[in-house]
Design an enzyme around this catalytic site. Structure first.
Site, PDB file in Angstrom:
ATOM      1  N   TRP A  50       1.468 -15.667   8.940  1.00 14.80           N
ATOM      2  CA  TRP A  50       1.740 -16.934   9.607  1.00 14.80           C
ATOM      3  C   TRP A  50       0.638 -17.201  10.613  1.00 14.80           C
ATOM      4  CZ3 TRP A  50       4.865 -12.576   9.966  1.00 14.80           C
ATOM      5  CH2 TRP A  50       4.782 -11.870  11.162  1.00 14.80           C
TER       6      TRP A  50
ATOM      7  N   ASP B 162       2.205 -11.620   3.729  1.00 15.27           N
ATOM      8  CA  ASP B 162       3.287 -12.389   4.343  1.00 15.27           C
ATOM      9  C   ASP B 162       2.791 -12.700   5.751  1.00 15.27           C
ATOM     10  OD1 ASP B 162       5.582 -13.509   5.301  1.00 15.27           O
ATOM     11  OD2 ASP B 162       6.823 -11.708   5.154  1.00 15.27           O
TER      12      ASP B 162
ATOM     13  N   SER C  56      10.752 -12.587   8.486  1.00 14.51           N
ATOM     14  CA  SER C  56      10.732 -11.524   7.483  1.00 14.51           C
ATOM     15  C   SER C  56      11.870 -10.551   7.797  1.00 14.51           C
ATOM     16  CB  SER C  56       9.394 -10.786   7.520  1.00 14.51           C
ATOM     17  OG  SER C  56       8.321 -11.674   7.282  1.00 14.51           O
TER      18      SER C  56
ATOM     19  N   CYS D 231       1.103  -8.037   6.666  1.00 12.61           N
ATOM     20  CA  CYS D 231       2.031  -8.968   7.306  1.00 12.61           C
ATOM     21  C   CYS D 231       1.631  -9.175   8.759  1.00 12.61           C
ATOM     22  CB  CYS D 231       3.460  -8.429   7.239  1.00 12.61           C
ATOM     23  SG  CYS D 231       4.687  -9.573   7.945  1.00 12.61           S
TER      24      CYS D 231
END
Length: 674
Positions: free
Chosen positions: A673, A671, A454, A626
């Site tokens: 992971w 966003d 990012s 995020c």
């Protein structure tokens, strides 16, 4: 005016010949020069044999996969939607499987073909379309499957009666939209009249994606045999897809040295820059962010001036990594090969679009350094193919057992390979009789993929640079080895000047849906612990830019979390300065380990529930999350559901639905992971 002032004698003009002697001389000179140029110019030189291999991108490609299948005598096509290479790898395995059943398969990138031709697949007897499709981001198709996705949405009335299909989806259960792309295609094809010959497979990368695929594959092929009335023609055997060519004498200017798709693109940079043509960005800043602790958190700034690349706050920067030279050298030593010999691996199927598994010709050293993933635990199909090269029967049996479909074999693979984080070098070290030919090993290993980060900057403030915030991955495995992240280790070592030379990194920009509201006056809540703060650094810079211009900017609330205030409070100075200037209206920081009990960002959200609810429900704030998908993102969502339930007087079901609707409206973006 000079022409008008020039006087001429009419008598002389009448007697002047058509061409003066000087004119004739000049004309003769020009004609002579033209004849000389035409006769002496070089005829086009015939390209050396390897030139065609170097630049497959210039070859004409058929847009009709059906015509190609007819030409090649194929009846199974396996399409892949792949972002990291796994779906493509699975597609290749299914394509090779077809030979065992008297069928002929080919893999296909949907981006390269006209997908409307699916309706024509019935022209081929006993035909089948298989789709291996990964889901990217928040339920999105991968880049190469985007056009196919759009086509399916725009052509719902297309009649696909007679089309036989099956889908294997690749996803991760920690994400909200688990396997959304595969499920979408599976349902859409059925709705358009196609025949599903086997139920969709749902691979979960949070568990064991390899086992999910193998289990589905074992049931899939018997279903195919039953549907088409065919039988397996023997046991699974090792089938080479590429043949080795060794170059004894070659112009090194024709040899790939790490370029992604075309020769010399790193020497002669030319826009546009993308996944196949990355830009070599100069590292201008590389500093450690954390003040203490064992970890290494870093901030890098990459110069993109002159590249014509544009980005928005929230976009991703893709970094092409290179493998550790120590691992590469050790592989060469164990296998007893000269890593600097120039080779090509050429597809045995001359009609295939994929001429090589990686750019060729090149050296083994370049392939192992730039093109192949040598640090990820190998999948079971690789172990199966390698087993034949173990001279010790016990070691051969070990490899075959792990590649088998038995419960014992799967458990053994899980513990010995996955849980122990054994990459290919570790396997070769622990099974000393295993000596595969290096060309076959290079054929089997997957491609090394770009890593996405990012972007931690705003183009409004930094139009000529992109910033990265990352933590260096390094850990000790159960075998006592130290494994390092291939990309973060590379970035850590990219000093601003290295022996007098500027350090560069191959990058490109990937667009994201993680966007600030169009109107700056809309309030936002940002939740990003650890390196999850990265896109919010850019968001804060952008809001600050508007504040500086006197634009009315909505409330900007930040929730950040780290372990210790004095160790890993990332961007502390920047955040506190932004709060002081009024860019951040409220800064909330959770230090999880500075007290006897753990405090995380979700705890602070619940502590500020009245303010959070007012912003979300009354002021239509946008929520951004995020970071870690497995725990943090789920815990934050649960906390927001609790707030909606308590402050909004809702049942848990209605509160959950309330948050889901925020996602649908684009007011809840992630966003994340795993």
């Amino acid at each position: 005016m000079a022409d008008m002032d020039t006087k001429t004698d009419p008598a002389v003009d009448e007697e002047r010949p058509l061409f003066a002697s000087m004119d004739l001389f000049l004309i003769s000179l020009l004609v002579g020069f033209a004849i000389y140029w035409f006769m002496s110019r070089k005829k086009p030189e015939s390209l050396p044999e390897y030139k065609e291999l170097n630049e497959p991108a210039h070859e004409e490609k058929e847009s009709s996969f059906v015509d190609k299948m007819k030409k090649m005598g194929k009846n199974i096509v396996v399409f892949y939607g792949s972002q990291t290479g796994t779906a493509e790898e699975f597609a290749n395995r299914l394509s090779k499987d077809a030979q065992r059943y008297g069928m002929k398969g080919m893999t296909a990138d949907p981006e390269e073909f006209e997908m409307a031709d699916l309706a024509r697949l019935i022209e081929i007897e006993n035909s089948l379309a298989i789709f291996c499709l990964a889901t990217y981001g928040e339920g999105d198709p991968t880049d190469n499957a985007q056009e196919f996705f759009d086509w399916l949405q725009d052509n719902e009335d297309e009649d696909l009666s007679g089309l036989n299909f099956a889908v294997f989806a690749l996803g991760n259960k920690t994400y909200e939209h688990f396997n959304a792309m595969g499920k979408f295609v599976d349902k859409k094809l059925e709705k358009m009249g196609a025949t599903r010959i086997f139920e969709i497979g749902l691979g979960d990368d949070d568990g064991n994606l390899e086992e999910d695929f193998v289990s589905w594959r074992e049931q899939f092929w018997p279903a195919v045999c039953e549907y088409f009335g065919v039988e397996a023609q023997g046991e699974e055997t090792s089938i080479r897809q590429y043949e080795l060519k060794v170059y004894k004498d070659i112009n090194m200017n024709e040899v790939f040295t790490g370029e992604i798709a075309r020769l010399k693109t790193y020497e002669h940079q030319k826009s546009p820059f993308d996944a196949k043509n990355p830009f070599l960005a100069t590292v201008t800043v590389n500093r450690k962010l954390n003040k203490g602790g064992e970890r290494h958190l870093m901030h890098l700034e990459l110069d993109i001036s002159g590249s014509k690349m544009r980005y928005e706050s929230g976009d991703h920067v893709a970094v092409y990594p290179t493998n550790d030279s120590a691992i590469v050298n050790k592989l060469g030593q164990i296998l007893g090969v000269d890593l600097d010999v120039v080779i090509s691996l050429n597809n045995l199927d001359e009609e295939s679009n994929k001429k090589h598994p990686f750019p060729c010709p090149t050296t083994y050293r370049t392939a192992l350094t730039h093109y192949l993933d040598i640090t990820h635990p190998p999948r079971t199909n690789v172990l199966y193919e390698l087993a034949q090269y173990a001279s010790d029967p016990k070691e051969q049996e070990t490899l075959r057992k792990m590649a088998s479909s038995s419960a014992e074999g799967k458990a053994f693979y899980q513990s010995w390979v996955l849980d122990s984080c054994r990459h290919i070098l570790a396997i070769l070290e622990d099974l000393p009789s295993l000596k595969p030919p290096i060309d076959h090993l290079c054929e089997l290993l997957p491609r090394l993929q770009a890593r996405y980060y990012s972007i931690a900057s705003s183009p409004k403030v930094h139009p000529d640079s992109v910033h990265i915030c990352a933590v260096v991955v390094e850990y000790k495995t159960k075998t006592g080895r130290i494994n390092k992240g291939v990309a973060t280790t590379l970035l850590k070592n990219k000093l601003v000047t290295d022996n007098g030379h500027k350090s560069t990194v191959p990058i490109y920009i990937r667009k994201s849906q993680f966007r600030l509201p169009f109107k700056p006056e809309n309030p936002i809540i940002m939740i990003g612990p650890g390196t999850g703060i990265a896109p919010f650094v850019g968001f804060i810079q952008e809001r600050g830019h508007f504040v500086g211009k006197g634009v009315n900017v909505g409330e900007t609330v930040m929730y950040f979390g780290c372990r210790h205030k004095n160790e890993d409070y990332l961007y502390q100075e920047e955040l506190e300065e932004a709060e002081k200037k009024g860019v951040i209206s409220q800064l909330n920081v959770a230090f999880s380990r500075d007290q006897d009990y753990k405090i995380y960002v979700q705890h602070l959200l619940k502590k500020n529930k009245e303010h959070v609810w007012k912003m979300v429900d009354a002021e239509s704030a946008h929520i951004y999350i995020c970071g870690d998908a497995r725990n943090m993102a789920k815990d934050v969502q649960a906390a927001l559901v609790e707030i909606a339930e308590e402050m909004g007087g809702m049942t848990k079901a209605k509160a959950t639905d309330y948050i889901k609707k925020l996602m649908t409206k684009g007011r809840y973006s992630q966003d994340v992971w795993s």
